[in-house]
Structures are given as C-alpha cells and as structure tokens.
Design a protein around this motif. Sequence first.
Motif, PDB file in Angstrom:
ATOM      1  N   ILE A  30      22.531  53.308  42.527  1.00  8.78           N
ATOM      2  CA  ILE A  30      24.054  53.046  43.100  1.00  8.78           C
ATOM      3  C   ILE A  30      24.732  52.780  41.874  1.00  8.78           C
ATOM      4  N   GLY A  31      25.785  53.566  41.508  1.00  8.26           N
ATOM      5  CA  GLY A  31      26.721  53.212  40.475  1.00  8.26           C
ATOM      6  C   GLY A  31      27.699  52.002  40.907  1.00  8.26           C
ATOM      7  N   TYR A  32      27.645  50.873  40.490  1.00  4.48           N
ATOM      8  CA  TYR A  32      28.421  49.704  40.550  1.00  4.48           C
ATOM      9  C   TYR A  32      29.583  49.404  39.541  1.00  4.48           C
ATOM     10  N   SER A  33      30.810  49.914  39.725  1.00  3.17           N
ATOM     11  CA  SER A  33      31.809  49.675  38.649  1.00  3.17           C
ATOM     12  C   SER A  33      32.441  48.561  38.998  1.00  3.17           C
ATOM     13  N   GLY A  34      32.454  47.730  40.299  1.00  2.00           N
ATOM     14  CA  GLY A  34      33.084  46.371  40.477  1.00  2.00           C
ATOM     15  C   GLY A  34      34.369  46.882  41.215  1.00  2.00           C
ATOM     16  N   GLY A  35      34.718  48.073  41.470  1.00  4.48           N
ATOM     17  CA  GLY A  35      35.659  48.583  42.235  1.00  4.48           C
ATOM     18  C   GLY A  35      35.706  48.489  43.695  1.00  4.48           C
ATOM     19  N   LYS A  36      36.680  49.018  44.514  1.00  2.00           N
ATOM     20  CA  LYS A  36      36.494  48.462  45.768  1.00  2.00           C
ATOM     21  C   LYS A  36      35.564  49.365  46.625  1.00  2.00           C
ATOM     22  N   GLY A 220      26.902  37.174  48.836  1.00  9.46           N
ATOM     23  CA  GLY A 220      27.730  35.957  48.522  1.00  9.46           C
ATOM     24  C   GLY A 220      28.920  35.960  47.586  1.00  9.46           C
ATOM     25  N   GLY A 221      29.209  36.952  46.925  1.00 10.62           N
ATOM     26  CA  GLY A 221      30.438  37.092  46.228  1.00 10.62           C
ATOM     27  C   GLY A 221      31.885  37.006  46.908  1.00 10.62           C
ATOM     28  N   ASP A 222      32.790  36.584  46.233  1.00 13.28           N
ATOM     29  CA  ASP A 222      33.982  36.501  46.876  1.00 13.28           C
ATOM     30  C   ASP A 222      34.960  37.786  46.444  1.00 13.28           C
ATOM     31  N   ASN A 223      35.229  38.303  47.524  1.00  9.32           N
ATOM     32  CA  ASN A 223      36.176  39.419  47.149  1.00  9.32           C
ATOM     33  C   ASN A 223      37.592  39.302  47.045  1.00  9.32           C
ATOM     34  N   SER A 224      38.077  37.840  47.250  1.00  8.37           N
ATOM     35  CA  SER A 224      39.388  37.471  46.710  1.00  8.37           C
ATOM     36  C   SER A 224      39.594  37.857  45.374  1.00  8.37           C
ATOM     37  N   GLN A 225      38.379  37.753  44.549  1.00  7.20           N
ATOM     38  CA  GLN A 225      38.696  37.819  43.112  1.00  7.20           C
ATOM     39  C   GLN A 225      39.255  39.510  43.002  1.00  7.20           C
ATOM     40  N   LEU A 226      38.508  40.380  43.700  1.00  2.00           N
ATOM     41  CA  LEU A 226      38.380  41.705  43.360  1.00  2.00           C
ATOM     42  C   LEU A 226      40.148  42.023  43.798  1.00  2.00           C
ATOM     43  N   CYS A 253      38.517  58.985  35.404  1.00  5.15           N
ATOM     44  CA  CYS A 253      38.632  57.954  34.276  1.00  5.15           C
ATOM     45  C   CYS A 253      39.955  58.563  33.417  1.00  5.15           C
ATOM     46  N   GLY A 254      40.496  57.518  32.713  1.00  4.50           N
ATOM     47  CA  GLY A 254      41.803  57.614  32.219  1.00  4.50           C
ATOM     48  C   GLY A 254      42.875  58.166  32.975  1.00  4.50           C
ATOM     49  N   GLN A 255      43.248  57.559  34.326  1.00  3.11           N
ATOM     50  CA  GLN A 255      44.228  57.848  35.103  1.00  3.11           C
ATOM     51  C   GLN A 255      44.752  56.626  35.385  1.00  3.11           C
ATOM     52  N   SER A 256      44.880  55.624  34.644  1.00  5.65           N
ATOM     53  CA  SER A 256      45.517  54.292  34.981  1.00  5.65           C
ATOM     54  C   SER A 256      44.495  53.396  35.804  1.00  5.65           C
ATOM     55  N   ARG A 257      43.348  53.664  35.746  1.00  2.00           N
ATOM     56  CA  ARG A 257      42.432  53.048  36.599  1.00  2.00           C
ATOM     57  C   ARG A 257      41.789  52.024  35.934  1.00  2.00           C
ATOM     58  N   PHE A 258      40.874  50.832  36.484  1.00  2.00           N
ATOM     59  CA  PHE A 258      40.299  50.213  36.021  1.00  2.00           C
ATOM     60  C   PHE A 258      39.343  50.674  34.840  1.00  2.00           C
ATOM     61  N   GLY A 259      39.247  50.418  33.578  1.00  2.00           N
ATOM     62  CA  GLY A 259      38.530  51.125  32.540  1.00  2.00           C
ATOM     63  C   GLY A 259      38.822  50.614  31.262  1.00  2.00           C
TER      64      GLY A 259
END
Length: 470
Positions: A30-36, A220-226, A253-259
């Motif tokens: 699973i690729g986990y980028s931290g995004g939604k 157990g992570g808080d999605n409020s941070q995301l 990538c490179g389209q104003s996304r997290f990166g």
Amino acid sequence: MKEYNGKPLVEGLLEEIKHVYRSDNRPWVIGYSGGKDSTVVVHLVYQMLKNLRPEERHKTVYIVSSDTLVENPLIKIYLDDMLHLLDKSAKRDSLPISVNKVTPKPDTSFWANVIGRGFPTPRLNGTFRWCTDRLKIAPSGQFVENIIKEQHTEIVFILGVRKAESAARKRRIEGRELADRLLNRHETIKEAYVYPPIVSLSTDDVWDILMSNNRKNAWGGDNSQLIELYSGADSGECPFAGYSSKEDQQQSCGQSRFGCWICTVVQEDKSLNGFIRSGHRELIPLAEFRKWLMSIRDVPEYREKKRRDGSVYRTSQNQLGFGPFTWEARQMILRRLLQTQKQMNYELITIDELRAIDRIWDEEQDLSCRVLVDLYYDEMGERLPWDQLKRPVFDEETCKKLEKYASEFSVPMDLMKSMIFRTNKTKFFSNTRILRESLRKAVTQQWLQEAELVNAQEGTRNEDQQSDTL
C-alpha cells in the motif's frame, strides 16, 4: 446512508477487502502518502486486519511511503508522525503490517543532480522532467522488486485511486478494468496485480469516512491534522509510485498537490503558498528560494554551452543551446540553500547528499578537493565529518600554473581538468588501454570540435572584414 455491495458503505468495503485478502497468499503493498485517499485505504485495511482472527492474518501488508528528500516540511513532519504511530500500533495489535519509508539514493537525489551534476531544474512545460522517475518511481519500484525477488512471489498493489478524481483518471482506470474482476494486471510489473478498493467512492465519501469515529483512524491517529493540512494548502496529494504507468505518476505530481517544496514544474506552488497564507510564515524562505532558483535557470552566464557528455546542439536561432549549470552556479546554489537551511533551522539537504555532491565534484570539477567542505564551513560554521580527510589532487600553486599554461597554449581549462580527472581515476589500473580510451574520448568530444569550428568561422569573418576595408 450510501451502500456498497448491498451493505452500509464502510461495512461493504471491509467485507470486500477481507474477501480479497483471504483469497490468496500474495503480499500486499500500500502506498501511503499521508493524503486523504491513501489514509482511507490504510484505515480500511488496518480495520479489516483487526477484525480477522489471528490465524487468518496469513500474509504481510507493506505500508510504503515515498520521501523525495524535498518534501514540504509540514507534510514530512505529519507523515513521519503517522508512520511512527502506525508502526507502533500495528505491533501493539499484533498485525502483519510492515511500515517502510523509501528515499532516493543520496547520489540520485534532487540536490545531487542539480548541485552535483548541474542538472537544470525541470521545466514548467514538462520537458526534461527527470525528477519524478529518480525521486519517486525508482526508490519505490526498487522496494517492490526486492519483495518480489526475496520472497519469490507476486504482489498486489492496494491503490487509493478513484474515478471521481477527474474525468481523465476515470478513463484511465476504466481502460484497465477487467469485467467482474477485483484485481487487474499491473501494466509494467509482470509479477504484480492492482486492487483499488475505493475506486468508486466520491470525494464526499472519503471525507465522510475520515470524519467518522470522532475523526480517529483505525490505528489511533487524529484525522483533524489531515483536515487542517488540506484546508491550509488547498491541495491534493502526490501518491506512491505504484500505479500502472509513469504517465499516471506524472499526472499525480506537480499539479499544486502535496509534494516537493522545490517543485519547478508549476508556475505557482499553491500548496506551499496556501500554507504561508494560512499562517505558516516560517515557510516563506522556501518560497523565496524556489522563486530564485527558477529565475536563474535560463540565465546564460549560469549555464554551460555543452551537455554533460560533451555534445552540443543549436537552437532555432542557431545559437549554442544550454547544458548543465556551470560549476560556479552550482556553488552559488549550494551556498544559498545552506543559508536558507540555517535561516529556517530545518534540514534541507542531508549530510549524505553533501557527501555525494562532494564525491561528484572531486571526480569532475574540483582539483583542490576542498571547495565543498570549505563552502560548508563558511556558511554553517562547522566542519563536515570528512573535512580533515580531504587532500587536493594538486596544491594551489600547481593549479595556478595549470591555468596559466592552459591560457598560454589556448587549451580549454575544462579539457585540462577532464584529462587530469580521467588519468587520476584510472592511474592504478593495470590495463593501460582503459586510460588511453578515456583520454581519447576527452579530446574528441563534440564541444571541442564546435569551438574549433566557431573559431575558424570568426577567423574567416575577420579576414573578410579586413579585405572590405582595403
């Protein structure tokens, strides 16, 4: 409430994911980028594994996060925290989850290529887009290949792609789907399959899942941070490079996304600027450095007139085309990067990358072997760990004599240095043919012939001008 396979949405998704997990012994990646989207996928898989009896958890799920080493600091800190918590929670719950972060090798990183080798930054129009492959696709691809090779098995990519992301993404996904099949063949890795569990979910569905359970995810992570990151950046995410083609990875990538904070393939980094507008003024130096680096890309005095392999080309205006950044420009970029790092008190270039750059300079440019370590000391006020080990190829007096002789006999200093470095590299080889071949390549490079041609043309032009005045 929305349903999935005749059941409430989350229950239906968990049932399908469990069915796919139990159907064979192939490990999951699973690729986990931290995004939604990737967060929802990891959340659902984690919850599915918790719901299984211990004896049913029969294969490993590899959670893989790709760090390009130039990630936005806010995203990097958040992602590192989530990965640490995910690893800790999986061990606590006795789940077969392996948490991994992959990075490019130090000598293939963004700064090793730009500062070390002088690669021009990727263009706004996408030409010479060398970054995605080297920084994201190659490291994650190598990780997957190692799993396949070491375990002698096929693997299944679990991807957080959705048709609702865009019309183009919808067409690409549907073009690869097989009727009534949950898994599809990976387009480029023959030992891999692809399973996209949230492919039919809307953006609202994704946010509904993240907002449920008091915004707590399965580990157990808080999605409020995301949610705060998204509201601050007005962006999406740049996912793990596990999809079926390089085209898909470049689309994401490179389209104003997290990166990457240094991304130069967009005119404006809306993510970085969004964070600054939302109050993260500590990121202003990054935005200023990025703007400056883009501004010097096509300044003639900062670019060689030959490629790294010694070849040349001419533009449509019959001018010599640009090659890599000059060595002087690379030193200027490193100096300003270190100044920005010191200003932010945040690591922007690693010690391993500096070591790799120093090695490249020693092999290609720096006869003194001291330029990088002395530059670092000038800016940071401390010595690099290998500083005292640095010994010059020639002392300062000899280097000055070489420059004098080069000028006196009209021999390009670049050629002199190239021949010295080639000789130094092969001087202990027992086969002298290797040295002879290397020197032959040095003196037959195209840029030398082009220089002779230009000199001959200028000489002819001067003779014609003198004839006209007689």
